[in-house]
Design a protein around this motif. Sequence first.
Motif, mmCIF file in Angstrom:
data_model
loop_
_atom_site.group_PDB
_atom_site.id
_atom_site.type_symbol
_atom_site.label_atom_id
_atom_site.label_comp_id
_atom_site.label_asym_id
_atom_site.label_seq_id
_atom_site.Cartn_x
_atom_site.Cartn_y
_atom_site.Cartn_z
ATOM 1 N N THR A 108 12.250 25.468 81.539
ATOM 2 C CA THR A 108 12.477 24.517 82.623
ATOM 3 C C THR A 108 13.192 23.301 82.075
ATOM 4 O OG1 THR A 108 10.470 25.208 83.780
ATOM 5 C CG2 THR A 108 11.363 23.052 84.348
ATOM 6 N N ASP A 109 14.332 22.985 82.680
ATOM 7 C CA ASP A 109 15.082 21.776 82.343
ATOM 8 C C ASP A 109 14.896 20.789 83.475
ATOM 9 O OD1 ASP A 109 16.697 20.929 80.168
ATOM 10 O OD2 ASP A 109 17.937 22.722 80.405
ATOM 11 N N VAL A 118 15.137 26.067 86.515
ATOM 12 C CA VAL A 118 14.012 26.876 86.042
ATOM 13 C C VAL A 118 14.527 28.299 85.936
ATOM 14 C CG1 VAL A 118 11.683 27.703 86.534
ATOM 15 C CG2 VAL A 118 12.347 25.392 87.237
ATOM 16 N N GLY A 119 14.461 28.857 84.737
ATOM 17 C CA GLY A 119 14.959 30.216 84.604
ATOM 18 C C GLY A 119 15.137 30.644 83.170
ATOM 19 N N GLN A 120 16.049 31.598 83.017
ATOM 20 C CA GLN A 120 16.261 32.219 81.716
ATOM 21 C C GLN A 120 17.465 31.595 81.005
ATOM 22 O OE1 GLN A 120 16.710 36.192 83.249
ATOM 23 N NE2 GLN A 120 14.570 36.682 82.835
ATOM 24 N N TYR A 121 17.343 31.527 79.683
ATOM 25 C CA TYR A 121 18.416 31.034 78.818
ATOM 26 C C TYR A 121 18.735 32.088 77.781
ATOM 27 C CZ TYR A 121 18.050 26.185 80.380
ATOM 28 O OH TYR A 121 18.073 25.036 81.112
ATOM 29 N N LYS A 122 19.966 32.055 77.326
ATOM 30 C CA LYS A 122 20.373 32.913 76.222
ATOM 31 C C LYS A 122 21.250 32.059 75.307
ATOM 32 C CE LYS A 122 22.218 37.455 75.147
ATOM 33 N NZ LYS A 122 22.775 38.689 75.683
ATOM 34 N N TYR A 123 20.787 31.852 74.076
ATOM 35 C CA TYR A 123 21.494 31.069 73.071
ATOM 36 C C TYR A 123 22.026 29.742 73.628
ATOM 37 C CZ TYR A 123 20.848 35.192 70.298
ATOM 38 O OH TYR A 123 20.279 36.240 69.616
ATOM 39 N N GLY A 124 21.149 29.009 74.313
ATOM 40 C CA GLY A 124 21.454 27.656 74.758
ATOM 41 C C GLY A 124 22.036 27.510 76.147
ATOM 42 N N GLY A 130 17.736 32.473 87.569
ATOM 43 C CA GLY A 130 17.353 31.065 87.525
ATOM 44 C C GLY A 130 17.444 30.405 88.877
ATOM 45 N N GLU A 131 16.835 29.247 88.966
ATOM 46 C CA GLU A 131 16.879 28.437 90.188
ATOM 47 C C GLU A 131 17.272 27.012 89.816
ATOM 48 O OE1 GLU A 131 13.085 28.756 92.098
ATOM 49 O OE2 GLU A 131 13.363 30.884 92.515
ATOM 50 N N TYR A 132 18.322 26.522 90.465
ATOM 51 C CA TYR A 132 18.787 25.151 90.245
ATOM 52 C C TYR A 132 18.522 24.366 91.524
ATOM 53 C CZ TYR A 132 21.540 21.288 88.488
ATOM 54 O OH TYR A 132 21.925 20.057 88.022
ATOM 55 N N THR A 133 17.877 23.209 91.385
ATOM 56 C CA THR A 133 17.556 22.384 92.548
ATOM 57 C C THR A 133 18.200 21.011 92.398
ATOM 58 O OG1 THR A 133 15.427 23.515 92.761
ATOM 59 C CG2 THR A 133 15.693 21.453 93.971
ATOM 60 N N TRP A 134 18.957 20.611 93.446
ATOM 61 C CA TRP A 134 19.585 19.302 93.478
ATOM 62 C C TRP A 134 18.629 18.288 94.093
ATOM 63 C CZ3 TRP A 134 22.264 23.804 94.035
ATOM 64 C CH2 TRP A 134 23.409 23.960 93.235
ATOM 65 N N LEU A 135 18.897 17.039 93.909
ATOM 66 C CA LEU A 135 18.031 15.962 94.417
ATOM 67 C C LEU A 135 17.890 15.972 95.940
ATOM 68 C CD1 LEU A 135 18.882 12.865 92.224
ATOM 69 C CD2 LEU A 135 16.802 14.227 92.267
ATOM 70 N N ASN A 138 18.792 20.820 98.185
ATOM 71 C CA ASN A 138 19.564 22.059 98.119
ATOM 72 C C ASN A 138 19.194 22.799 96.843
ATOM 73 O OD1 ASN A 138 20.887 21.237 100.415
ATOM 74 N ND2 ASN A 138 22.777 20.671 99.373
ATOM 75 N N PHE A 139 19.223 24.131 96.912
ATOM 76 C CA PHE A 139 18.954 24.879 95.693
ATOM 77 C C PHE A 139 19.725 26.179 95.672
ATOM 78 C CE2 PHE A 139 15.707 26.431 98.573
ATOM 79 C CZ PHE A 139 15.626 27.783 98.310
ATOM 80 N N TYR A 140 19.953 26.640 94.466
ATOM 81 C CA TYR A 140 20.626 27.900 94.201
ATOM 82 C C TYR A 140 19.624 28.777 93.482
ATOM 83 C CZ TYR A 140 23.472 31.314 91.714
ATOM 84 O OH TYR A 140 23.988 32.476 91.207
ATOM 85 N N SER A 141 19.497 30.002 93.947
ATOM 86 C CA SER A 141 18.575 30.952 93.340
ATOM 87 C C SER A 141 19.342 32.243 93.102
ATOM 88 C CB SER A 141 17.404 31.179 94.297
ATOM 89 O OG SER A 141 16.548 32.160 93.809
ATOM 90 N N GLY A 142 19.450 32.653 91.846
ATOM 91 C CA GLY A 142 20.182 33.880 91.559
ATOM 92 C C GLY A 142 20.477 34.038 90.093
ATOM 93 N N GLU A 143 21.496 34.837 89.801
ATOM 94 C CA GLU A 143 21.859 35.155 88.426
ATOM 95 C C GLU A 143 22.840 34.126 87.871
ATOM 96 O OE1 GLU A 143 20.729 37.811 86.472
ATOM 97 O OE2 GLU A 143 19.297 38.056 88.102
ATOM 98 N N PHE A 144 22.658 33.800 86.617
ATOM 99 C CA PHE A 144 23.575 32.933 85.886
ATOM 100 C C PHE A 144 24.110 33.733 84.708
ATOM 101 C CE2 PHE A 144 21.122 29.895 88.170
ATOM 102 C CZ PHE A 144 21.870 28.731 88.243
ATOM 103 N N HIS A 145 25.360 33.457 84.349
ATOM 104 C CA HIS A 145 25.936 34.054 83.149
ATOM 105 C C HIS A 145 26.778 32.981 82.482
ATOM 106 C CE1 HIS A 145 27.334 37.041 80.377
ATOM 107 N NE2 HIS A 145 28.590 36.692 80.631
ATOM 108 N N ASP A 146 26.354 32.522 81.312
ATOM 109 C CA ASP A 146 27.035 31.434 80.603
ATOM 110 C C ASP A 146 27.297 30.246 81.521
ATOM 111 O OD1 ASP A 146 27.014 32.737 78.186
ATOM 112 O OD2 ASP A 146 28.984 33.638 78.481
ATOM 113 N N VAL A 147 26.257 29.824 82.216
ATOM 114 C CA VAL A 147 26.224 28.671 83.110
ATOM 115 C C VAL A 147 26.877 28.939 84.459
ATOM 116 C CG1 VAL A 147 26.648 26.179 83.317
ATOM 117 C CG2 VAL A 147 26.294 27.148 81.084
ATOM 118 N N VAL A 148 27.612 30.020 84.620
ATOM 119 C CA VAL A 148 28.291 30.322 85.869
ATOM 120 C C VAL A 148 27.363 31.122 86.778
ATOM 121 C CG1 VAL A 148 30.277 31.506 86.880
ATOM 122 C CG2 VAL A 148 30.512 30.350 84.687
#
Length: 170
Positions: A108-109, A118-124, A130-135, A138-148
């Motif tokens: 969790t960052d 909140v989610g998974q990381y691979k080598y930083g 993962g789930e990203y929540t803005w102030l 709004n939130f994004y819930s799904g797959e990330f690959h190298d931050v994308v």
Amino acid sequence: VYEGFWKNDLREGKGFEKFESGNTYEGDYLNGKQEGKGIYTWAKGEIYNGEWKAGLKTGDGLWRGVNGDSYIGEWKFSKADGYGVHMWQTGERYEGEWKEGLKHGNGTDIFANGETYVGQYKYGKPCGYGEYTWLNGNFYSGEFHDVVKNGSVSYTHLTLPTKAQVQLSV
């Protein structure tokens, strides 16, 4: 300069050492190397208080940097490795799994601006689910690959009521 116990011409047991650099170590030695519990202090003010193995930070420990950053958790080969919490002087905080000094696994960052990941990381980098929540909620819930953001997603845009709408409903 070393003050402490010796065995077979090697540092052994409790000791204190001051290096030419001005750095110091106070703690346990085995076979001439830091082993067990000890405190290493850099001349510039950085400090590590924790477990050592064969002269390397290994096990549980606390590191504090000169600028206010800190890490408490597991170490392996003198790098954050295992579970730990890193807090930056900016207010950012990461709590989760580490590998070779990088965020790796689940974590969790909490960013300095209050947004969270909140989610998974691979080598930083965020990688996997993962789930990203803005102030603003709004939130994004799904797959990330190298931050994308990548793959199947769920993005929610919340429209919050205005102060006037809330007062009208009372």
